[in-house]
Design a protein around this motif. Structure first.
Motif: not given
Length: 122
Positions: A4-8, A69-70, A75-78
């Motif tokens: 969540d922090a990476v996505a933000k 995010c998911q 190691g990736g994320m949506l």
């Protein structure tokens, strides 16, 4: 790593850069990256940035409403974003949705493998 922090952090960086200097987004994409912009598919960092810098407006301001995010494989994320886009000189903001598939780089950061953008007309 907190997804969540990476996505933000990614979303903040992406839209701040988009609003100030779209050409600066080039380092977020690679040759295998794909953008679908309003149904048009574009592949490769150079072609994606050419599309983004050729959009028919010079100034805009994104306001983000939601970021979801998911984790994805390898190691990736949506990252799914919704918000509004205010174009200079326009009275009403446009609603949009955008999905990013971020993949890790060997250097420990992320790049955009897939990017899908749609305006929401409703």
């Amino acid at each position: 790593m907190d997804p969540d922090a990476v996505a933000k952090a990614f979303v903040e960086h992406y839209y701040t850069t988009f609003d100030a200097n779209r050409a600066g987004l080039a380092n977020l994409y690679q040759d295998g990256s794909m953008l679908t912009f309003e149904g048009q598919k574009i592949q490769g960092s150079q072609s994606i940035v050419a599309k983004l810098t050729s959009l028919p407006f010079q100034q805009c301001q994104h306001s983000i409403t939601t970021v979801d995010c998911q984790p994805s494989g390898a190691g990736g994320m949506l990252v799914f974003v919704s918000g509004t886009l205010q174009l200079a000189g326009e009275l009403h903001a446009l609603k949009f949705s955008q999905m990013f598939h971020l993949m890790p780089t060997p250097q420990g950061s992320f790049y955009v493998l897939n990017d899908i953008f749609r305006l929401n007309y409703a």
